[in-house]
Design a protein around this motif. Structure first.
Motif, PDB file in Angstrom:
ATOM      1  N   ALA A 128      -3.518   1.859  -0.188  1.00  0.00           N
ATOM      2  CA  ALA A 128      -2.772   2.941   0.452  1.00  0.00           C
ATOM      3  C   ALA A 128      -2.802   4.218  -0.384  1.00  0.00           C
ATOM      4  N   SER A 129      -2.752   4.077  -1.700  1.00  0.00           N
ATOM      5  CA  SER A 129      -2.792   5.263  -2.560  1.00  0.00           C
ATOM      6  C   SER A 129      -4.176   5.900  -2.561  1.00  0.00           C
ATOM      7  N   THR A 130      -5.205   5.088  -2.343  1.00  0.00           N
ATOM      8  CA  THR A 130      -6.582   5.586  -2.296  1.00  0.00           C
ATOM      9  C   THR A 130      -6.898   6.252  -0.968  1.00  0.00           C
ATOM     10  N   ASN A 131      -6.202   5.807   0.097  1.00  0.00           N
ATOM     11  CA  ASN A 131      -6.475   6.311   1.445  1.00  0.00           C
ATOM     12  C   ASN A 131      -5.183   6.828   2.089  1.00  0.00           C
ATOM     13  N   PRO A 132      -4.680   7.971   1.637  1.00  0.00           N
ATOM     14  CA  PRO A 132      -3.385   8.477   2.115  1.00  0.00           C
ATOM     15  C   PRO A 132      -3.351   8.840   3.594  1.00  0.00           C
ATOM     16  N   ASP A 133      -4.510   8.990   4.222  1.00  0.00           N
ATOM     17  CA  ASP A 133      -4.550   9.350   5.639  1.00  0.00           C
ATOM     18  C   ASP A 133      -4.547   8.126   6.556  1.00  0.00           C
ATOM     19  N   VAL A 134      -4.574   6.941   5.973  1.00  0.00           N
ATOM     20  CA  VAL A 134      -4.565   5.697   6.742  1.00  0.00           C
ATOM     21  C   VAL A 134      -3.179   5.065   6.639  1.00  0.00           C
ATOM     22  N   SER A 135      -2.673   4.525   7.742  1.00  0.00           N
ATOM     23  CA  SER A 135      -1.380   3.839   7.736  1.00  0.00           C
ATOM     24  C   SER A 135      -1.584   2.364   7.429  1.00  0.00           C
ATOM     25  N   TYR A 136      -0.691   1.814   6.627  1.00  0.00           N
ATOM     26  CA  TYR A 136      -0.740   0.399   6.254  1.00  0.00           C
ATOM     27  C   TYR A 136       0.605  -0.248   6.571  1.00  0.00           C
ATOM     28  N   ALA A 137       0.565  -1.544   6.856  1.00  0.00           N
ATOM     29  CA  ALA A 137       1.792  -2.309   7.056  1.00  0.00           C
ATOM     30  C   ALA A 137       1.579  -3.697   6.475  1.00  0.00           C
ATOM     31  N   ILE A 138       2.644  -4.296   5.977  1.00  0.00           N
ATOM     32  CA  ILE A 138       2.529  -5.610   5.357  1.00  0.00           C
ATOM     33  C   ILE A 138       3.662  -6.509   5.822  1.00  0.00           C
ATOM     34  N   VAL A 139       3.321  -7.748   6.137  1.00  0.00           N
ATOM     35  CA  VAL A 139       4.295  -8.747   6.568  1.00  0.00           C
ATOM     36  C   VAL A 139       4.827  -9.496   5.355  1.00  0.00           C
ATOM     37  N   ASP A 140       6.122  -9.699   5.343  1.00  0.00           N
ATOM     38  CA  ASP A 140       6.804 -10.477   4.298  1.00  0.00           C
ATOM     39  C   ASP A 140       6.816  -9.792   2.939  1.00  0.00           C
ATOM     40  N   ASN A 141       6.855  -8.477   2.937  1.00  0.00           N
ATOM     41  CA  ASN A 141       6.989  -7.775   1.662  1.00  0.00           C
ATOM     42  C   ASN A 141       7.659  -6.418   1.882  1.00  0.00           C
ATOM     43  N   SER A 142       8.522  -6.063   0.930  1.00  0.00           N
ATOM     44  CA  SER A 142       9.155  -4.750   0.930  1.00  0.00           C
ATOM     45  C   SER A 142       8.969  -4.131  -0.447  1.00  0.00           C
TER      46      SER A 142
END
Length: 365
Positions: A128-142
């Protein structure tokens, strides 16, 4: 006449050529890290398909783990059907695949990239830090206060359905001994273990008797043989019901229950189909529902980054199946009352060792 015949032949050739072009589809890679893409057909009232692209990376359990990876993929398939968004997945065979797979999703033009499982947390945050224009989401983590602006966390109050199935196990056991098989020890799996133990204790307190819980970890989410071996030992030691929170490992737990003619309790999705006569119930964690809901928000252009969504009973994202043919109807009715007590806050299931100890004190009063 010859001119008319020539014109007719040319028309046939053009139609054949156009048909061949329109029937071409992209295919996934043929290696072990596979991508599968799908598009929903445009409806009569839709001028074109959505150009929103969503991809997901499985953890090492794989997309057919009969558990949360599979549920997540089913959620994306529903997204595809309802919105026309293009969806795909890449399987990770080992944790070292995460970084490569996340990069591949970006290279393939994904607008939203899902990481399925807390073990992907570090790799996804780096991507995510390498690709700031892309949205990321993760299951089971905050990531809490450190959540990047282009990352969304999705969490579940897994202790809630775990408490319910623990209560059911406590009300059902005839040996006074039940089991729990975890995948890899973590704060997340603690929710399942201690929620389950507390539910068992709550039932034992109601019944006025002692019920013990044997808890063991496979240190894997994919080794079904190890899950089967652990469950076999539990059954031979007197457990008559074993609950698993172990992904693909749990398939072995359910197989052991079937062979021993005992009960297993499934997780994440209704796993009764794996052993119709030997799955007592399942602790549902509707990963697919959450993945679809969050993806829909992103597709609509809503700001989802920099925050964590948490789902539980009040959001109808956890629970147990409506149909439980192997359960005593009276036990089911009692479990529904417990579920309502959790919803209204009368019962607060513990999520770790410390809160479990505190919960135990309330039972002794």
């Amino acid at each position: 006449m010859k001119k008319k015949l020539l014109a007719l032949l040319m028309a046939v050739v053009m139609v054949t050529s156009l048909t061949a072009c329109s029937s071409k589809k992209s295919t996934g890679d043929s290696d072990k890290t596979k991508t599968e893409a799908t598009e929903a057909p445009a409806s009569d009232d839709t001028a074109s398909k959505s150009d929103f692209v969503v991809s997901m990376i499985t953890d090492t359990g794989g997309v057919n783990d009969q558990s949360f990876n599979q549920s997540a993929w089913e959620g994306l398939q529903e997204l595809n059907k309802s919105t026309g968004a293009k969806v795909s997945y890449i399987e990770s065979k080992q944790e070292t695949d995460y970084t490569t797979n996340l990069d591949k999703c970006v290279d393939d033009g994904s607008n939203l990239v899902w990481g399925i499982g807390f073990s992907m947390a570090d790799a996804l945050k780096t991507a995510a830090s390498t690709n700031p224009d892309v949205s990321y989401a993760i299951v089971d983590n905050s990531y809490g206060d450190q959540t990047p602006s282009n990352v969304t966390g999705v969490m579940f109050r897994a202790q809630e359905p775990s408490f319910i199935v623990g209560y059911i196990a406590g009300k059902t056991t005839t040996t006074g001994k039940v089991g729990f098989v975890g995948g890899i020890s973590s704060d997340l799996i603690d929710q399942f273990e201690y929620g389950y133990k507390a539910g068992v204790d709550y039932a034992a307190n109601e019944l006025g008797k002692k019920i013990t819980v044997d808890a063991q970890y496979a240190e894997s989410f994919s080794d079904a043989a190890k899950g089967k071996a652990i469950a076999n030992k539990m059954f031979s030691d007197g457990c008559d019901i074993v609950f698993h929170a172990a992904g693909g490992v749990g398939v072995g737990v359910i197989e052991a229950a079937k062979e021993a003619n005992k009960f297993a309790i499934g997780v994440d999705r209704d796993q009764a189909y794996l052993a119709p006569k030997n799955v007592l119930t399942s602790a549902l964690k509707l990963v697919g529902t959450a993945v679809k809901l969050v993806s829909e928000k992103a597709a609509k252009g809503e700001q989802i980054g920099g925050q964590t969504f948490t789902f539980g009973l009040t959001e109808d994202a956890v629970g147990i199946p409506d149909k439980n043919p192997n359960m005593d109807p009276a036990v089911y009715e009692a479990a529904m009352k417990v579920q309502q007590s959790i919803k209204d806050g009368t019962i607060v299931p513990p999520s770790n060792k410390d809160t479990y100890k505190e919960f135990g004190k309330t039972l002794s009063k």
